[in-house]
Motif scaffolding. Sequence first.
Motif, mmCIF file in Angstrom:
data_model
loop_
_atom_site.group_PDB
_atom_site.id
_atom_site.type_symbol
_atom_site.label_atom_id
_atom_site.label_comp_id
_atom_site.label_asym_id
_atom_site.label_seq_id
_atom_site.Cartn_x
_atom_site.Cartn_y
_atom_site.Cartn_z
ATOM 1 N N GLY A 217 0.827 -1.216 0.000
ATOM 2 C CA GLY A 217 0.000 0.000 0.000
ATOM 3 C C GLY A 217 0.855 1.257 0.000
ATOM 4 O O GLY A 217 0.625 2.178 -0.787
ATOM 5 N N HIS A 218 1.864 1.294 0.882
ATOM 6 C CA HIS A 218 2.716 2.486 0.949
ATOM 7 C C HIS A 218 3.538 2.653 -0.336
ATOM 8 O O HIS A 218 3.803 3.779 -0.760
ATOM 9 C CB HIS A 218 3.642 2.405 2.178
ATOM 10 C CG HIS A 218 2.952 2.802 3.449
ATOM 11 N ND1 HIS A 218 2.440 4.066 3.634
ATOM 12 C CD2 HIS A 218 2.655 2.106 4.566
ATOM 13 C CE1 HIS A 218 1.876 4.144 4.833
ATOM 14 N NE2 HIS A 218 1.981 2.957 5.418
ATOM 15 N N THR A 219 3.938 1.551 -0.930
ATOM 16 C CA THR A 219 4.725 1.643 -2.168
ATOM 17 C C THR A 219 3.880 2.251 -3.295
ATOM 18 O O THR A 219 4.302 3.186 -3.982
ATOM 19 C CB THR A 219 5.213 0.237 -2.585
ATOM 20 O OG1 THR A 219 6.005 -0.298 -1.521
ATOM 21 C CG2 THR A 219 6.051 0.307 -3.846
ATOM 22 N N PHE A 220 2.674 1.725 -3.465
ATOM 23 C CA PHE A 220 1.807 2.254 -4.520
ATOM 24 C C PHE A 220 1.398 3.700 -4.207
ATOM 25 O O PHE A 220 1.307 4.538 -5.114
ATOM 26 C CB PHE A 220 0.570 1.358 -4.697
ATOM 27 C CG PHE A 220 0.824 0.136 -5.539
ATOM 28 C CD1 PHE A 220 1.739 -0.831 -5.155
ATOM 29 C CD2 PHE A 220 0.150 -0.053 -6.742
ATOM 30 C CE1 PHE A 220 1.988 -1.960 -5.933
ATOM 31 C CE2 PHE A 220 0.389 -1.173 -7.538
ATOM 32 C CZ PHE A 220 1.310 -2.132 -7.119
ATOM 33 N N ALA A 221 1.168 3.971 -2.924
ATOM 34 C CA ALA A 221 0.787 5.334 -2.539
ATOM 35 C C ALA A 221 1.924 6.312 -2.842
ATOM 36 O O ALA A 221 1.689 7.446 -3.266
ATOM 37 C CB ALA A 221 0.421 5.372 -1.057
ATOM 38 N N ALA A 222 3.167 5.856 -2.633
ATOM 39 C CA ALA A 222 4.318 6.734 -2.908
ATOM 40 C C ALA A 222 4.389 7.075 -4.396
ATOM 41 O O ALA A 222 4.679 8.223 -4.776
ATOM 42 C CB ALA A 222 5.608 6.050 -2.463
ATOM 43 N N VAL A 223 4.116 6.096 -5.237
ATOM 44 C CA VAL A 223 4.124 6.362 -6.686
ATOM 45 C C VAL A 223 2.977 7.314 -7.044
ATOM 46 O O VAL A 223 3.156 8.266 -7.818
ATOM 47 C CB VAL A 223 4.014 5.043 -7.487
ATOM 48 C CG1 VAL A 223 3.935 5.327 -8.980
ATOM 49 C CG2 VAL A 223 5.201 4.134 -7.174
ATOM 50 N N ALA A 224 1.814 7.068 -6.449
ATOM 51 C CA ALA A 224 0.661 7.945 -6.723
ATOM 52 C C ALA A 224 0.981 9.382 -6.309
ATOM 53 O O ALA A 224 0.668 10.332 -7.034
ATOM 54 C CB ALA A 224 -0.569 7.443 -5.978
ATOM 55 N N ARG A 225 1.604 9.534 -5.156
ATOM 56 C CA ARG A 225 1.947 10.867 -4.664
ATOM 57 C C ARG A 225 2.931 11.562 -5.612
ATOM 58 O O ARG A 225 2.788 12.734 -5.934
ATOM 59 C CB ARG A 225 2.542 10.767 -3.253
ATOM 60 C CG ARG A 225 2.861 12.113 -2.644
ATOM 61 C CD ARG A 225 3.429 12.016 -1.244
ATOM 62 N NE ARG A 225 3.804 13.351 -0.801
ATOM 63 C CZ ARG A 225 2.982 14.189 -0.173
ATOM 64 N NH1 ARG A 225 1.778 13.815 0.136
ATOM 65 N NH2 ARG A 225 3.391 15.405 0.159
ATOM 66 N N HIS A 226 3.897 10.799 -6.075
ATOM 67 C CA HIS A 226 4.886 11.359 -6.995
ATOM 68 C C HIS A 226 4.211 11.813 -8.293
ATOM 69 O O HIS A 226 4.492 12.893 -8.809
ATOM 70 C CB HIS A 226 5.966 10.320 -7.286
ATOM 71 C CG HIS A 226 6.914 10.725 -8.361
ATOM 72 N ND1 HIS A 226 7.835 11.741 -8.191
ATOM 73 C CD2 HIS A 226 7.071 10.279 -9.634
ATOM 74 C CE1 HIS A 226 8.519 11.901 -9.309
ATOM 75 N NE2 HIS A 226 8.074 11.019 -10.196
#
Lengths: 64, 342
Positions: free
Chosen positions: B254-263
């Motif tokens: 979840g945090h990995t995908f969220a980090a990409v989304a944020r970027h």
Amino acid sequence: MSPVRAQPSRFGDLDDARRRYDPDVIDKICRSVFETDEAADRLVDAFAELPGGAGLADARHRVA
Amino acid sequence: MLDTALRDGLDAVPDAPPALTEFLEDTLTPPDWVDFELVDRGAVAWWRAGGQLQLLALTAGSLAYGYSTSFARPLLLTGRLEQMAGRRLGETSRWVLQATRPGALHPGADGLKQTVRIRLVHALVRRHLRGSDAWDTANWGEPISVGDTLATGIIGFFTYPVAGLRDLGIDYSDDELEAMTHQWAWISHLMGVPHEYLPKSYAEAVEIADTAAAVEDVRIEGADRLVHALFFHGLVPARLVPKPLRRPVTALVGHTFAAVARHWMGPERADLLNIPDTRAKAVLPLVRAAVRLRVSARRMGLLPSDARMVRLELQTADRIMDLAGAAPPMTPGRTAEEPVAA
């Protein structure tokens, strides 16, 4: 086509947007959110009018 | 009735209401502007990035984008965000898999049929929401409007994730971008967007995306909960991970995908959605390195042809969907399973 309504809340600063982007494209986008897929809407209405509403029998939403 | 007409044509439905004929007009007899060879080239370009990157593009790109726009409102009205997150992701993934593969959008093909079914699902939901006190048409526009469908097809599923994949290093050629524009224009048309609204070039598609971003106020109440549910309740199918590992794996993914989304969406929009700024963003350079390797291998001719790679990617993606137990795409008959609270 429907006329563009006065500043619904879903839109941000349209004056600023018009300064930065093609006003024709902006008007088109604003207009399009008040238009629907009328052919699909007519089909849903037609299904609802089938005997007993049979066309929508399985697809009716339950209002929670 | 719809399925019979899609499968066997309108002649097989002698009691079809005239509205069905009108609804299926362009589906059964595609307009002259549709170039199926170009649509299929777009499909190959779409999938040659690989299944894993397309999953990233779908979740951290398409869905995170869509959940931060007006398209989120009908979903928010359904409630049960956490419980529905996995099913929605499964349904959408299955539809994308069906609709974007080469040949999928030809008359009579499964991807085309499923896309048209979803068009009807949208109309059913719209009918319901129009009759609901919860929907504020004056301020929100029509539920699942032409504009929302255009934004979903052209921006959410196309320009936005493609920009993200280019940021990671995928080297789309100009021809591929034009082919994918045509592919998504046809999909959007099948979803009910009139031809006059569709982009005729990639530059036009980007202009629509940039202009829409300047026009729309992205503050949607509750959108943050929808995005959180996607990343932390929808991504990891419980059946694939042993129970003791479920919590840490869910958090990591979840945090990995969220980090990409944020970027991809930038800090301002990400903050509105409460997408946290975490150390998981360290994954970005690693993903870029892996993409660079794949791009280089392709350029050096070390990979099979694009068409063969796409077949392999699709086979793998289908298998993963089955293993994950992903829900089949939504159909008109199943809309009742997702009640709209009003």
